[in-house]
Design an enzyme around this catalytic site. Structure first.
Site, PDB file in Angstrom:
ATOM      1  CG  ASP A  59     -81.324  75.209  67.853  1.00  0.00           C
ATOM      2  OD1 ASP A  59     -81.168  74.024  67.616  1.00  0.00           O
ATOM      3  OD2 ASP A  59     -81.060  75.909  68.813  1.00  0.00           O
ATOM      4  CB  SER A  60     -85.077  73.256  69.419  1.00  0.00           C
ATOM      5  OG  SER A  60     -83.913  73.532  70.091  1.00  0.00           O
TER       6      SER A  60
ATOM      7  CB  CYS B 103     -81.161  71.701  65.892  1.00  0.00           C
ATOM      8  SG  CYS B 103     -81.956  70.767  67.328  1.00  0.00           S
TER       9      CYS B 103
ATOM     10  CD  GLU C 213     -83.117  77.527  74.253  1.00  0.00           C
ATOM     11  OE1 GLU C 213     -84.327  78.099  74.260  1.00  0.00           O
ATOM     12  OE2 GLU C 213     -82.275  77.707  73.502  1.00  0.00           O
TER      13      GLU C 213
ATOM     14  CB  CYS D 265     -75.823  70.069  72.255  1.00  0.00           C
ATOM     15  SG  CYS D 265     -77.214  71.138  72.619  1.00  0.00           S
TER      16      CYS D 265
ATOM     17  CG  HIS E 295     -78.506  75.204  73.063  1.00  0.00           C
ATOM     18  ND1 HIS E 295     -79.175  74.649  72.182  1.00  0.00           N
ATOM     19  CD2 HIS E 295     -79.476  76.183  73.673  1.00  0.00           C
ATOM     20  CE1 HIS E 295     -80.330  75.147  72.066  1.00  0.00           C
ATOM     21  NE2 HIS E 295     -80.417  75.988  72.994  1.00  0.00           N
TER      22      HIS E 295
END
Ligand code: DGL
Length: 276
Positions: A11-12, A74, A159, A193, A195
């Site tokens: 993932d990023s 991701c 994040e 997403c 996240h």
């Protein structure tokens, strides 16, 4: 003979840990390595070329670690880089290796959840602009109406650990309101997403009662299990033992602190410098 190795999960940043958590629950027998490209996250607002370049660099790193199979956990990387890597790069790097994404497993089942035939997709700018969800859902459920909502501020808020605060609530409501304004009949919302599972409860509270909010972790885990059953030649290449290793391109102390929240258990990472 092909070398055995762990499954690579990418993932990023931290989001892919929500997927890895479900995969490990479903398939605890395998070894895994996780890479978060935290030094360059978030990817969501970056161009196609940049996301492709970053993702390919990370995929090559996984191959250097002997991973026979890499999962792009991701959506942004799956939307912008996966197809080119599968169709163009893999043959040149190692035709026996595989790279999978998270969009297809989700689009395969989303139509089974909606009664109204109207589904909402909440995602990063990059994922929405790629139209990947619309294109893929159309293949499986042509009758389904798909409404996309770009939520560019959610990944940076999550994040940075700001998602529990009132400032985040303002933006979550803005995005759910904008999505419902497109069609109040939406009865299924996909968190496209990795996240967003961290704010799943907040999103659910802001949507009409009875709206189903889908996170991808268990969907992707079930799909990977099915893939490995259908591909015993790949399954044989994955080494077993239930070991997990975490890597980040940025600070390990930040990764360990934030990553633990996403993974639901303590994580201990190592720093990695990418080449190329
Ligand atoms: N978790 C990533 C996704 O699923 C976030 C992308 C980003 O870095 O913006 O899209």
């Amino acid at each position: 003979m092909q070398q055995q190795g762990p499954i690579g999960v990418f993932d990023s940043g931290y989001g892919g840990l929500t997927v890895l958590k479900e995969i490990v629950n479903t398939l605890p027998q395998y070894n895994y390595i996780y890479l978060g490209d935290n030094a360059r996250a978030p990817y969501g607002n970056r161009s196609f070329e940049t996301i492709y370049h970053y993702t390919l660099q990370c995929v090559k790193w996984f191959f250097q670690q002997s991973c026979p199979l890499v999962l792009l956990a991701c959506n942004t990387a799956s939307a912008k880089a996966l197809r080119t890597i599968q169709q163009k790069d893999l043959a040149k790097i190692d035709a026996l290796k595989r790279v999978l994404g998270v969009i297809r497993p989700t689009t395969e089942i989303i139509g089974l959840h909606s009664r109204s035939g109207k589904v909402g997709i909440m995602a990063t700018n990059g994922t929405v602009q790629s139209q990947s969800y619309k294109i893929e859902i159309e293949k499986f459920y042509p009758q389904l109406q798909v409404y996309q909502q770009a939520c560019p501020l959610l990944v940076p808020l999550i994040e940075n650990g700001e998602h529990e605060n009132a400032g985040a609530d303002y933006f979550i409501k803005k995005y759910t309101d904008e999505l419902l304004a497109k069609d109040p009949g939406i009865d299924t919302v996909l968190l496209a997403c990795t996240h967003y599972p961290l704010i799943q409860d907040k999103i659910k509270k802001l949507l009409p009662v009875g709206t189903e909010v889908l996170a991808q972790g268990n969907i992707v885990a079930a799909s990977l299990q099915d893939y490995l059953q259908r591909h015993p030649e790949m399954e044989k290449l994955i080494n077993r033992g239930g070991k997990l290793k975490f890597y980040t391109t940025d600070s390990t102390s930040d990764f360990d602190a934030h990553g633990t929240v996403f993974f639901g258990k303590p994580v201990q990472s190592e720093h990695v410098e990418l080449e190329g």
